[in-house]
Every structure is written in structure tokens, then in C-alpha cells.
Design an enzyme around this catalytic site. Structure first.
Site, short mmCIF file in Angstrom:
data_model
loop_
_atom_site.label_atom_id
_atom_site.label_comp_id
_atom_site.label_asym_id
_atom_site.label_seq_id
_atom_site.Cartn_x
_atom_site.Cartn_y
_atom_site.Cartn_z
N TRP A 112 0.96 -1.36 -0.08
CA TRP A 112 -0.10 -0.16 -0.04
C TRP A 112 0.99 1.12 -0.38
O TRP A 112 0.68 2.11 0.44
CB TRP A 112 -1.45 0.23 1.19
CG TRP A 112 -0.03 0.30 2.63
CD1 TRP A 112 1.01 -0.27 2.82
CD2 TRP A 112 -0.42 0.74 3.05
NE1 TRP A 112 1.33 -0.29 4.34
CE2 TRP A 112 0.21 0.84 4.73
CE3 TRP A 112 -1.37 1.90 3.76
CZ2 TRP A 112 0.77 1.75 5.59
CZ3 TRP A 112 -1.52 2.82 5.15
CH2 TRP A 112 -0.67 2.28 6.05
N ASP A 113 2.50 1.13 -0.25
CA ASP A 113 3.03 1.99 0.44
C ASP A 113 3.05 3.11 -0.80
O ASP A 113 2.94 4.15 -0.87
CB ASP A 113 5.01 1.72 0.41
CG ASP A 113 4.88 0.57 1.64
OD1 ASP A 113 4.13 0.23 1.31
OD2 ASP A 113 5.76 0.65 1.77
N GLU A 159 0.92 -2.50 12.72
CA GLU A 159 0.76 -4.16 12.42
C GLU A 159 1.14 -4.91 14.11
O GLU A 159 1.53 -6.26 13.78
CB GLU A 159 1.59 -3.98 11.31
CG GLU A 159 1.77 -4.23 10.35
CD GLU A 159 2.51 -3.91 8.93
OE1 GLU A 159 3.96 -4.93 9.52
OE2 GLU A 159 2.64 -4.37 8.23
#
Length: 815
Positions: free
Chosen positions: A376-377, A504
Site C-alpha cells: 500500500w506504500d 501491525e
């Protein structure tokens, strides 16, 4: 966020220079860092900054975007729907090796007597140069000049040159090599981190990966075609040479599957230079046989040789002139900041310029960590920069995501959902995350892609992309959210359970605020675009409806889900809980955790981490930036005050986001401190793992911190707004923007802001809530009141850390 240790190289070794990264002497201490800092790439080809002699080396690497090997993921306990196929970017044959021998003695920097040395990466030229003087054991002085370039203009090409000059007649040998490091690891390469387990580092294959299919030897030209063992991808690598020498020379070639050589031998004369130019090319394919790629390589080499080194260098300079014109951010501020800003921007360009049918790996093409996967970066941290500076690349990246939709639909069905679910990490479109709790459960990837699409349209005004691909992406992701969530009979609110947000260290939770808010935006955007398509492009809408079997009532249902979305809020604390159970956990014992125990993921079992209030990277804070128009300023301040002390910064994605929010809410010292961490993430090895490659998302975050953070820029709804706040230690900040076919320049100096429309039609913007109409040739200037809070109004510094041994690079964080 916990304080970070900066490992800044001494200025005597790496001096300050606004446009160049300069290394004044060789040192093994900084060698691994330099391999990353001096890496070259064009978004398709990437080579780490190894020495021409190839040894010593800390972490070798030559990479081709998207070229990967696959392998079966073996789960100790298998379960339905677990990712099955791993993907790892291949360390392809290395063409950069140019070994030098004088009087049969090798140039080996750790043991050689070097009387002069300089290695320079000039970010205006895009060429890495090195010049040294070697005093040989026989008393001769040898001047060695070399240059290396990966072409931005020509996607498949690069060129290396080496010039050698002796002060006394001597036999000189230059051995130009192509080494398959993937299958023949050099004995003298020092693998960093091999003794411990770091899940972020790439898999080491025990079986052969590259199998030669064909090769061509023609004069000083060598081209080899390979096929990977499992993925079946093919590639070709080719080199050709031109030798310039007044003295007679002879050249011999040799080829094997793992090592090819062109060895040039000259009886050198004093003061007469010998030059070897080495042109190289790479091609890859998922379907084309290797023999055809060899043919392509031959044609590429023909073109390279015809153009010559000087023409290729000139083309590189012109490409970068264009880039810097549209992207350069200038700062009059602390020492070395300007140099570091340009290096970060240069890395963004290197990672993306020719990434034309692929994504952008987390490390770009500067290292093998994270297996070369796309996350997703790209959508959240990199595409904002590209949308304002090189929108063509953003559009290509969105097309790449669209191409994944068939696999994303299969994955969503496998997880018993509707629509499409993009993979959390991937190269080929299949989910490659073997740890579902911190991987597949990050369903927010769908909303991240939708957000990048909306951002691109807001910035460019390009509604055509919605017709071409955007409506399909939005409808497919909205369907996933509508099926994943549910209406609770208890409160008639729409809930999303069993997901992981960006943090996370907190996994598989219910009603993660970031996920719910981003899903709400995704659902509303999908409804708006499908209804717009029906009105403005009825034929295309009808075709899409047939293709997706789109129910006319679906947009209404999506809007109902969005309107009823549950967003947790704790009235007593006045904050948004990160999820519905986050505040029930014990707070992590920061005071009792030595700094050498960070990142926590390398020192504590996940269950230990999961049962505490401790954050790897910005979660609620990131939501407040991306969806800033949905939070009042006081709410942002309360949320930030609660979550900032809980944030470890173990991820490189934190510092830039924390800086932007700190700037917006008026915390000057924190904003500047966190910006410094982001700015120097790699140059000062903030997270201790720069040897693994550049943190590309953080480089994008640096641009965002400068423009969105200190520049106070916002673009919600396609309207440019500015509420700047320049740190008092900074003199001047200026940056260009390309917005809706207009070029602007924004300049901050003290408490003054200057907005200049350089071309295009009049543009209405807002400055601190007041509309201003910009006209070309008529700059708008305004004096602004300071926005920073007094120091005593900002919160006390974040957690006190326990004492512990701190080495250079102990705190190994991650992307």
C-alpha cells in the site's frame, strides 16, 4: 513517538553539498550504507552502489522490477485460504564489475594504498563517478576514473566507463564481468543479518533460480538469455565494450552460465590513458522465450553503442533537468537539509521513472528486502508526489492495479467476500503474505487504492480515468466492503470486524477506525462515480453494468453502508479508540524497554505485542491526515496527544505522518524533530537497516511533510488550500506544483506566503479559509499570523527509554 538515534556520517567523510553526495575516502564501516546511498535505478533496472572491483561487498544486488521467482509457501499448520505461492525478486546477473590489475596486482580498496579518493553521485547528472589514485606495491601511481549510469531516457540501457592512467609503463588488465550472484554467491560477500531472523529480509534460495537458455558471443559483446526455474519468467542480459587505447591491446572473452568475462590487456604507457566503455542492457518477460529477449538485447546494444557514452550522459542530464524543474524543493534551513531533501526526491524519481508496467517495490530497486513486493506504500505515500509532479506515472500505477482485478476477485471469493480484494503484498498479483494477521487482514488496501485514484482525479481533474478504469476499481472495492461489513441489530450501525489497520502491532480487531473511515470514503466515492457515469457516460455505464452484473440499487446500498459506518469514540477521554478494544489493553512498558529491544517485532512474540497498547506506525494519526476534512482541529490534537506517546516508530512510515500532524496542530519542535527522522531515515540510518535498501515510502513522506506539513497544503475535494507554518529555524521553503494543467510555485519566508501561478487559466485557492483567485503573472503575497503553540502548550516529550546498549544501527526498524 520514541526518540530515535541518528547515525550521521562524519562531514569529513560525507561533506554537505546541495546537489551531490560525496564520499571522500573509502571505509568499510560505512560500506553497507554507501551501497544503498549510491544505488542507481530508473524504475526498471536497479543496481546497488557496489565498488567496481566487486569486493568487498556487504549486500550485492541488481534487480529488474517485477522479475521474480516463485516458491511454495509451507505453513506448519495449513488452513483454507492461506497464501500458497511466495514471490521473490531475483538478484539478476551483475554487470557492474570492472576489476583492475596493474603489474598483476589487483586493486583491492581495504588493503590498497590510496593517496586520493572521491566518489560522487551528482543528482543533476544522474551519474555515479569515482576517481582515485592508487600507489601500487611496486611504487607506481595509478589514476582510476570510472562512471556508472542507469539510463532514465532509455528504459533498458545503462553504461559504465573506466579510464586508467599509470605514471610508469606497466601491464594493465581490466576484467569486465557479468556475474550471476543469485546462483553463485561470492565467497567474500558479507551477508548482514544472516545470523538472526528478520522477516523483512528476502528469502535465500537453496535451489538454482536462473537457467541459461541461449547466449551470443560476438567480438566484445556477450548476451545471455535465462529462464527462472519456477515462475517461468525470462530475461536477457547483454554487454558490449569499446576500448580506447593508444597502446596495442588484446581482448579475450569467455562465457559460462554464471560468469562471463571480457578481459582487456594493455602494455600501458606512462601518461597515456586506457578507457573501456561498457554498455549494458536487460529485458524481461512473463511469456516471451529467452531467445527473443536476446534479440531485443542485441538491438538495444546496437543503439547504445551508436549513441555513445557522451550522448547517453547528455540525455540523462536533460531528463533530470525536466524532473528538477517540476519537483525540486528548496530550503534555507539547517545544515545538510537541502542535500538530504534532494536525495530523497532523487530516490523517488529513480524508483518510479520507468516503472511502466509494474508497481513500485517497498525498497525500489535498491535492495531485496520485502522480496521486491508492492504494498500500500505506493498508493498512500508515493502517488501524491507523482500526481503533482509526474502524473503519467500515477496513471500507469493505477492501470497496474486495474490489471490485478481478476486475481483480486478470485482472492475476495476465496475469503468468502464479494467484489475484489487486492493482495496485501505481491509482485504478480497473487497474495504473497504468509502471515495473515498482519497481511491479508489489512483489508484497507482496497480503500488505499481507491484513495489514490481519488487523489489523482482531484489533482489532475482527469475524469477520463474514471471511465477507463476508475469506476470498475471503485465498484469492485465497494462491493467487497459492503459484503465484509454488517449492520448490527443492536445499534443499526455498519460494522467491520476481523481486520488489521496500518498498525501491525494490533491485529485482527473489530472496527479499526482507519479501516472504517477509509472504507466509508471508498463506498461514497464508488456510489458518486457510478451515478456520475450513468448520467454523463451512459454507454460506458451500461457496458460496465453488464460486465460486473451491477444492480441499479447497489450504489444506494453502498451509500447506506457509508452513512451508517460505525466510528468508535471514547467520550470520557475525548478520543477515537484505534479499534473497539484497544483502550482495554495495558499500555506497553516503554520505560522498562531498552532501546536495543526495538523494533519490538524482532524481540517479542507477536502475542506479547498484541495484548498491549503499543503502535508500530501511525494508524488513527494517518487517518486524520488522509481524511483531515473529517476531523476538527481540537479532535486532531486530542487524538495525537494520546497516540503519539504509544508510537514506537519501528516503521519508517511513522515519522513523516507524525510530523505532518504535529505541524498542523501547532507542535513546532515535534514537527521538526519527526521531519528530521523521516528526512534522514536512510542517510543517517535512523532505523538501522539502510543496508537493506532505501525506504521509498519514507522518501515520499518527506515530500508530503514539506508540502502538506510545513506548506500546510490540503486538496480535499479537488480544491487547493494552504495554511502554512514554517519552523522558526528555517528561513525559506519553496516548492512547485502541477495542479489541473496549471503550474504553481509556493514560497514561504518567515510568516509570509507567496503563491505564483506560472501558467494556465485563473485558479481559485484558499489561504487560511479565504478564497484567492490566482492569475498568471500576478503573484499573491500575504503576511500570516504564526500557528505554532508556545512550547509550554505542547505535550511533554514522549516515553522515557530504559538504558541499554546502543550500537551503531542497533534499532533496526522497517517499512
Amino acid at each position: 513517538m520514541i526518540p530515535r538515534r541518528l547515525r550521521v556520517p562524519p562531514e569529513s567523510l560525507y561533506p554537505d553539498d546541495d546537489w551531490r553526495i560525496v564520499e571522500t575516502s573509502f571505509t568499510e564501516e560505512w560500506m553497507g550504507n554507501a551501497e544503498t546511498i549510491f544505488a542507481l535505478s530508473n524504475g526498471f533496472i536497479g543496481v546497488r552502489g557496489l565498488l567496481e572491483e566487486a569486493r568487498p561487498a556487504v549486500e550485492s544486488g541488481t534487480f529488474l522490477n517485477g522479475f521474480h521467482e516463485t516458491w511454495p509457501i509451507v505453513h506448519a499448520e495449513q488452513a483454507y485460504g492461506f497464501a500458497r505461492t511466495g514471490q521473490t525478486i531475483v538478484n539478476v546477473p551483475d554487470v557492474t564489475i570492472m576489476k583492475l590489475y596493474v603489474d598483476d596486482e589487483p586493486l583491492h580498496l581495504p588493503t590498497a594504498r590510496i593517496v586520493a579518493y572521491e566518489r560522487v553521485l551528482d543528482m543533476r547528472e544522474g551519474v555515479l563517478r569515482r576517481e582515485l589514485v592508487w600507489s601500487t606495491p611496486g611504487g607506481k601511481h595509478v589514476t582510476v576514473r570510472s562512471s556508472r549510469m542507469v539510463s532514465l531516457e532509455h528504459r533498458h540501457l545503462g553504461v559504465i566507463s573506466m579510464e586508467v592512467e599509470v605514471d610508469t609503463d606497466a601491464p594493465v588488465v581490466i576484467s569486465s564481468q557479468v556475474l550471476n550472484r543469485q546462483d553463485s554467491a561470492a565467497l567474500d560477500e558479507r551477508r548482514v543479518g544472516a545470523s538472526g531472523h528478520d522477516p523483512r529480509r528476502a528469502r535465500v534460495f537453496s535451489d538454482r533460480v536462473l537457467r541459461a537458455q541461449t547466449h551470443v558471443e560476438d567480438g566484445l559483446r556477450l548476451v545471455t538469455g535465462y529462464r527462472t526455474t519456477n515462475s517461468g519468467m525470462t530475461m536477457s542480459v547483454g554487454v558490449d565494450h569499446r576500448v580506447t587505447s593508444a597502446a596495442p591491446f588484446r581482448a579475450a572473452t569467455s562465457w559460462s552460465e554464471d560468469l562471463s568475462k571480457v578481459v582487456v590487456t594493455v602494455q600501458a604507457e606512462a601518461g597515456v590513458p586506457i578507457r573501456v566503455d561498457k554498455f549494458f542492457t536487460y529485458h524481461t518477460s512473463r511469456h516471451v522465450p529467452a531467445v527473443e529477449l536476446v534479440d531485443r538485447g542485441l538491438r538495444s546494444l546496437d543503439r547504445a553503442v551508436e549513441l555513445g557514452v557522451e550522448t547517453l550522459h547528455e540525455g540523462q542530464r536533460l531528463e533530470l533537468d525536466t524532473f528538477w524543474e517540476r519537483a525540486d524543493v528548496t530550503l534555507e534551513g539547517p545544515a545538510r537539509f537541502q542535500q538530504a531533501i534532494r536525495w530523497n526526491l532523487f530516490q523517488l524519481h529513480q524508483a518510479s521513472a520507468r516503472a511502466e508496467t509494474t508497481g513500485i517495490p517497498a525498497k525500489g530497486l535498491t535492495g531485496q528486502a520485502y522480496e521486491g513486493h508492492y504494498f500500500w506504500d505506493t498508493e498512500i505515500y508515493v502517488t501524491p508526489f507523482l500526481s503533482y509532479t509526474e502524473p503519467r506515472i500515477t496513471r500507469n500505477l493505477l492501470r497496474f492495479r486495474e490489471a490485478m482485478l481478476p486475481q483480486a476477485r478470485e482472492r475476495s471469493a476465496e475469503l468468502s467476500e464479494q467484489g475484489a480484494l487486492f493482495p496485501w503484498r505481491t509482485i504478480n498479483g497473487e497474495e504473497a503474505s504468509s502471515y495473515y494477521a498482519a497481511g491479508t487482514a489489512q483489508y484497507h488496501i482496497d480503500a488505499d487504492v481507491a484513495y489514490a485514484l481519488r487523489k489523482y482525479v482531484d489533482v489532475r481533474g482527469d475524469t477520463g480515468i474514471l471511465v477507463d478504469l476508475g469506476a470498475e476499481i471503485l465498484a469492485s472495492t465497494a462491493r467487497m466492503w459492503a459484503g465484509l461489513g454488517f449492520f448490527s441489530p443492536d445499534d443499526d450501525r455498519f460494522h467491520i470486524h476481523g481486520v488489521t489497520g496500518p498498525d501491525e502491532y494490533t491485529t485482527v480487531v473489530n472496527d479499526n477506525v482507519f479501516t472504517n473511515l477509509m472504507a466509508r470514503r471508498n463506498l461514497r466515492d464508488a456510489a458518486d462515480v457510478i451515478e456520475w457515469l450513468a448520467r454523463e457516460h451512459p454507454a460506458e455505464h451500461a457496458a460496465l453494468a453488464r460486465s460486473l452484473k451491477l444492480d441499479p440499487e447497489e450504489p444506494t446500498r453502498w451509500r447506506r453502508c457509508a452513512d451508517a459506518m460505525y466510528v468508535p469514540f471514547d467520550a470520557e477521554r475525548g478520543i477515537h479508540p484505534q479499534d473497539d478494544s484497544f483502550l482495554e489493553k495495558d499500555v506497553w512498558d516503554f520505560a522498562g524497554t531498552p532501546i536495543d529491544r526495538y523494533p519490538l517485532l524482532l524481540h517479542y512474540h507477536p502475542l506479547v505485542i498484541y495484548r498491549h497498547q503499543v503502535i508500530k506506525q501511525a494508524d488513527v494519526v494517518l487517518a486524520m491526515f488522509l481524511l483531515g476534512d473529517e476531523f476538527p482541529i481540537e479532535q486532531k490534537r486530542r487524538n495525537f496527544d494520546y497516540y503519539d506517546p504509544l508510537t514506537t516508530g519501528d516503521s519508517s512510515l511513522s515519522a513523516c505522518v507524525q510530523s505532518m500532524l504535529a505541524a498542523e496542530i501547532g507542535y513546532e519542535e515535534l514537527a521538526e524533530e519527526y521531519f528530521q527522522y523521516a528526512l534522514l531515515m536512510d542517510l543517517a540510518d535512523v532505523n538501522g537497516n539502510v543496508v537493506d535498501g532505501v525506504h521509498i515510502a519514507s522518501t515520499g513522506g518527506v515530500w508530503m511533510a514539506l508540502t502538506y506539513g510545513f506548506g500546510g497544503m490540503r486538496d480535499h475535494g479537488g480544491v487547493l488550500r494552504f495554511d502554512p507554518r514554517l519552523p522558526s529555524r528555517w528561513g525559506r521553503l519553496s516548492f512547485p506544483l502541477r495542479f489541473r494543467e496549471r503550474s504553481l510555485r509556493v514560497t514561504l519566508e518567515g510568516e509570509r506566503v507567496r503563491l505564483e501561478l506560472l501558467d494556465g487559466e485563473d485558479l481559485a485557492v484558499e489561504v487560511r479559509g479565504e478564497q484567492v483567485v490566482l492569475q498568471a503573472g500576478a503573484p499573491h503575497e500575504r503576511q500570516l499570523d504564526p500557528r505554532w503553540l508556545a512550547p509550554h502548550e505542547a505535550p511533554a516529550r514522549t516515553p522515557v527509554l530504559a538504558e541499554g546498549p546502543v550500537g551503531s544501527g542497533d534499532a533496526r526498524g522497517g517499512t
